[in-house]
Motif scaffolding. Structure first.
Motif, short mmCIF file in Angstrom:
data_model
loop_
_atom_site.label_atom_id
_atom_site.label_comp_id
_atom_site.label_asym_id
_atom_site.label_seq_id
_atom_site.Cartn_x
_atom_site.Cartn_y
_atom_site.Cartn_z
N LEU A 15 6.39 3.18 -6.93
CA LEU A 15 5.04 2.83 -7.37
C LEU A 15 4.39 4.03 -8.03
O LEU A 15 4.25 5.09 -7.41
N HIS A 16 4.01 3.90 -9.29
CA HIS A 16 3.22 4.89 -9.99
C HIS A 16 1.83 4.30 -10.17
O HIS A 16 1.69 3.21 -10.74
N GLY A 55 10.22 1.70 -17.66
CA GLY A 55 11.22 1.52 -16.61
C GLY A 55 11.32 2.66 -15.61
O GLY A 55 12.30 2.75 -14.88
N ARG A 56 10.29 3.51 -15.54
CA ARG A 56 10.35 4.65 -14.62
C ARG A 56 9.84 4.30 -13.22
O ARG A 56 9.94 5.11 -12.31
N CYS A 57 9.28 3.10 -13.05
CA CYS A 57 8.85 2.65 -11.73
C CYS A 57 8.96 1.13 -11.66
O CYS A 57 9.09 0.45 -12.68
N ASP A 58 8.92 0.60 -10.44
CA ASP A 58 9.00 -0.84 -10.22
C ASP A 58 7.62 -1.50 -10.26
O ASP A 58 7.49 -2.66 -10.68
N LEU A 59 6.64 -0.77 -9.78
CA LEU A 59 5.25 -1.25 -9.73
C LEU A 59 4.34 -0.17 -10.30
O LEU A 59 4.64 1.02 -10.17
N CYS A 60 3.23 -0.60 -10.88
CA CYS A 60 2.21 0.38 -11.24
C CYS A 60 0.85 -0.13 -10.79
O CYS A 60 0.66 -1.32 -10.56
N GLN A 194 -12.10 -3.78 -10.49
CA GLN A 194 -10.96 -4.41 -9.82
C GLN A 194 -9.75 -3.48 -9.93
O GLN A 194 -9.49 -2.93 -11.00
N TYR A 195 -9.04 -3.34 -8.81
CA TYR A 195 -7.80 -2.55 -8.81
C TYR A 195 -6.62 -3.54 -8.77
O TYR A 195 -6.59 -4.45 -7.95
N PHE A 196 -5.66 -3.34 -9.67
CA PHE A 196 -4.53 -4.25 -9.82
C PHE A 196 -3.19 -3.54 -9.63
O PHE A 196 -3.06 -2.35 -9.95
N LEU A 197 -2.22 -4.28 -9.14
CA LEU A 197 -0.82 -3.87 -9.19
C LEU A 197 -0.15 -4.72 -10.26
O LEU A 197 -0.48 -5.89 -10.45
N VAL A 198 0.82 -4.13 -10.98
CA VAL A 198 1.55 -4.84 -12.02
C VAL A 198 3.04 -4.57 -11.88
O VAL A 198 3.45 -3.45 -11.54
N CYS A 199 3.84 -5.60 -12.12
CA CYS A 199 5.30 -5.42 -12.16
C CYS A 199 5.88 -6.38 -13.19
O CYS A 199 5.21 -7.30 -13.66
N ARG A 200 7.13 -6.14 -13.55
CA ARG A 200 7.83 -7.07 -14.41
C ARG A 200 8.15 -8.33 -13.60
O ARG A 200 8.29 -8.28 -12.38
#
Length: 208
Positions: A15-16, A55-60, A194-200
């Motif tokens: 997670l970044h 592609g350097r992290c799974d989640l941001c 709002q704070y969000f998490l994002v992933c592919r």
């Protein structure tokens, strides 16, 4: 530490994320609840999005001001977020504002007070979502950033900004309410976000 890492059998998620107090609790929570090791690295919101896109992290993790997504900001986000490729998960709502010493001895009540010659400000780095929000608020007033004493002096977390104010190295700084509470500072609320998490999309199929 190297041996412990090599022997670690827990699945790992990278997670970044932009600094936040809820984010700081995630590694312990996820390991306790799901036996997943979360490798957390703090980056500014835009840098975290770029890291995921490359592609350097799974989640941001990144944050956006409520009701203040300008065309310019939308365009910056659009470079990294694609509706069919990514999933956005809302994590928390939080309040941003000005940190001031207990009792607010200088009577700082608004962003206009940052232009006073007796007020020293401590800022966040240019790539942070908090800096983006501050710049939006200054533009709305409008207030020339060049008139803010300390605008070019930066720190990289909410806690570091709050510590500057608590130690007397600055009179005020901009950040989340939780940091003001941690350092026993007074707080002048200015905006919600709002704070969000994002992933592919495919990341959601990983067991971790």
């Amino acid at each position: 530490e190297i041996n412990a890492a090599l022997m670690d059998t827990h699945p790992v998620l990278r997670l970044h994320a932009s600094h936040g107090y809820a984010i700081a609790l995630l590694p312990g929570l996820i390991e306790r609840e799901a036996a997943v090791r979360l490798e957390l690295q703090y980056l500014g919101s835009i840098d975290a999005l770029a890291s995921m896109a490359h592609g350097r992290c799974d989640l941001c993790g990144f944050h956006l001001p409520t009701g203040r997504v300008t065309p310019d900001l939308a365009a910056r986000l659009g470079r990294y977020l694609k509706p069919r490729a990514h999933r956005v998960i809302r994590l928390v709502t939080r309040t941003q504002g000005l940190f001031v010493a207990a009792g607010n001895p200088l009577g700082i009540r608004s962003l206009h007070d940052l232009t006073r010659p007796d007020v020293r400000f401590i800022n966040r780095q240019a790539s942070s979502g908090t800096r983006v929000l501050l710049d939006l608020l200054l533009a709305e007033q409008p207030i020339d950033a060049d008139r803010v004493n300390g605008y070019e002096t930066v720190e990289f977390t909410h806690a570091a900004v709050a510590a500057h104010v608590a130690s007397g190295m600055a009179d005020t700084g901009f950040g989340v309410e939780a940091a003001a509470s941690q350092f026993r500072l007074d707080f002048v609320p200015l905006a919600q976000e709002q704070y969000f998490l994002v992933c592919r999309v495919e990341t959601l199929d990983l067991p971790s």
